[in-house]
Design an enzyme around this catalytic site. Structure first.
Site, mmCIF file in Angstrom:
data_model
loop_
_atom_site.group_PDB
_atom_site.id
_atom_site.type_symbol
_atom_site.label_atom_id
_atom_site.label_comp_id
_atom_site.label_asym_id
_atom_site.label_seq_id
_atom_site.Cartn_x
_atom_site.Cartn_y
_atom_site.Cartn_z
ATOM 1 C CE LYS A 229 -44.025 -15.056 16.176
ATOM 2 N NZ LYS A 229 -44.303 -13.652 15.845
ATOM 3 C CG ASP B 114 -48.166 -9.057 14.668
ATOM 4 O OD1 ASP B 114 -47.672 -9.723 15.612
ATOM 5 O OD2 ASP B 114 -48.947 -8.116 14.870
#
Length: 190
Positions: free
Chosen positions: A13, A69
């Protein structure tokens, strides 16, 4: 170059966000600020978990930061795994096990429609702003490709005949849920 903290220890990420934000930002991960703790993700929504993580870093370390998220929402599974995408097959965050369970649960499903959704919470001072990004697509019946991470080998975005794992990072980032949410984040950071 401006420093900004991204509340993650996920190297995949972190690299993706660095590529999407591009030059002009020095994106620091949790390890870079001396945080090796697992931040609790106890909310039952993507928005809630992103907010928890961003506020946690601000309160414990004092940095303005952002957190994300992401969930994979599959129509045939009533929106599952959703907020539990990273822990779908158990608490170990095992991507291979998550994908295997997803494919097993979808064996008989004709409706393969799904979407990836990312929510980013940005905390600056006392203010918090939420942005999101969504990409529609479908779940393939088998794994394809070796790029990316997580569910990328089984997610084919709408309008394409390849999975995220078959795309190079620039092509994926241009259309992905995280790319779309990060573009909105970039506008907030100007």
């Amino acid at each position: 170059m401006r420093d900004i903290v991204f509340a993650t220890n996920n190297a995949h990420k972190l690299e993706e966000i660095r590529q999407i934000l591009g030059d002009g930002y020095n994106v620091l991960g949790l390890h870079d600020i001396g945080c090796d703790e697992d931040i609790p993700e106890t909310a039952d929504t993507l928005e809630g978990n992103a907010a928890i993580k961003a506020r946690w870093v601000k309160e414990k370390y004092g940095y303005d930061c952002f957190a994300d998220d992401t969930g994979l929402e599959v129509d045939a599974l009533g929106g599952a795994p959703g907020v539990y995408s990273a822990r779908y097959a158990g608490p170990a965050h095992d991507s291979a096990a998550n994908v295997a369970l997803l494919l097993k649960n979808m064996e008989e499903a004709d409706n393969r429609r799904a979407r990836f959704r990312t929510v980013i919470a940005l905390v600056r001072g006392e203010d918090m702003t939420l942005v999101d990004g969504v990409v529609e697509g479908e779940i393939t019946r088998t794994l394809h490709g070796s790029n990316g991470f997580g569910y990328d080998p089984v997610f084919m975005p709408a309008g394409y005949d390849v999975t995220f794992a078959e795309m190079d990072s620039a092509a994926k980032n241009a259309i992905s849920h995280r790319g779309r949410a990060t573009a909105k984040l970039r506008e907030l950071l100007v």
